[in-house]
Design a protein around this motif. Structure first.
Motif, PDB file in Angstrom:
ATOM      1  N   CYS A  24       0.862  -1.193   0.000  1.00 46.68           N
ATOM      2  CA  CYS A  24       0.000   0.000   0.000  1.00 46.68           C
ATOM      3  C   CYS A  24       0.890   1.232   0.000  1.00 46.68           C
ATOM      4  N   GLY A  25       0.571   2.184  -0.848  1.00 47.83           N
ATOM      5  CA  GLY A  25       1.345   3.432  -0.849  1.00 47.83           C
ATOM      6  C   GLY A  25       2.820   3.149  -0.992  1.00 47.83           C
ATOM      7  N   THR A  26       3.585   3.489   0.046  1.00 51.65           N
ATOM      8  CA  THR A  26       5.003   3.145   0.051  1.00 51.65           C
ATOM      9  C   THR A  26       5.136   1.719   0.584  1.00 51.65           C
ATOM     10  N   ASN A  27       6.279   1.141   0.476  1.00 53.11           N
ATOM     11  CA  ASN A  27       6.486  -0.235   0.958  1.00 53.11           C
ATOM     12  C   ASN A  27       6.379  -0.364   2.470  1.00 53.11           C
ATOM     13  N   ASP A  28       6.359   0.765   3.194  1.00 55.15           N
ATOM     14  CA  ASP A  28       6.264   0.731   4.652  1.00 55.15           C
ATOM     15  C   ASP A  28       4.836   0.896   5.165  1.00 55.15           C
ATOM     16  N   ASP A  29       3.872   1.196   4.282  1.00 51.00           N
ATOM     17  CA  ASP A  29       2.488   1.402   4.696  1.00 51.00           C
ATOM     18  C   ASP A  29       1.795   0.065   4.915  1.00 51.00           C
ATOM     19  N   TYR A  30       1.013   0.003   5.996  1.00 50.62           N
ATOM     20  CA  TYR A  30       0.259  -1.215   6.309  1.00 50.62           C
ATOM     21  C   TYR A  30      -1.142  -1.188   5.714  1.00 50.62           C
ATOM     22  N   GLY A  31      -1.674  -0.004   5.498  1.00 55.09           N
ATOM     23  CA  GLY A  31      -3.031   0.099   4.977  1.00 55.09           C
ATOM     24  C   GLY A  31      -3.277   1.443   4.340  1.00 55.09           C
ATOM     25  N   LEU A  32      -4.418   1.517   3.648  1.00 57.64           N
ATOM     26  CA  LEU A  32      -4.778   2.742   2.954  1.00 57.64           C
ATOM     27  C   LEU A  32      -6.290   2.828   2.875  1.00 57.64           C
ATOM     28  N   TRP A  33      -6.833   3.987   3.232  1.00 51.49           N
ATOM     29  CA  TRP A  33      -8.266   4.247   3.130  1.00 51.49           C
ATOM     30  C   TRP A  33      -8.476   5.227   1.994  1.00 51.49           C
TER      31      TRP A  33
END
Length: 101
Positions: A24-33
């Protein structure tokens, strides 16, 4: 009480689909709304596989964003510290719930 991440839900009249994606988003993101009715949960973050408990906590974090958006609480929605704290307490409550009466 067992909690499972749903595939679909409705918040404030908006249909949301929940998708597990590799990143999600960058490789460090866990989630995205996304206000268009999408919640994404990462299966990989920071080069590691995301645990099931982290995915559930992330889902609740993104759900909190969706609820605040539906309520028109933009200032709170933009406050990641608030969203993190609220969703962490929510996750704790759900994870420690006993069976029904």
């Amino acid at each position: 009480m067992k909690f499972k991440i749903p595939k679909e839900l409705k918040v404030g009249g908006v249909d949301y689909s929940v998708k597990q994606v590799e990143h999600c988003g960058t490789n460090d993101d866990y989630g995205l709304w996304r206000s268009q009715g999408i919640i994404e949960i990462a299966t990989q973050a920071g080069g590691y596989e995301v645990s099931e408990s982290k995915k559930k906590q992330t889902f609740l974090h993104e759900l909190t964003h969706a609820i605040l958006f539906a309520m028109g609480k933009e200032e709170l929605n933009d406050d990641e510290s608030f969203v993190n704290t609220f969703s962490s307490f929510l996750a704790e409550a759900i994870n420690t719930m006993e069976e029904e009466l």
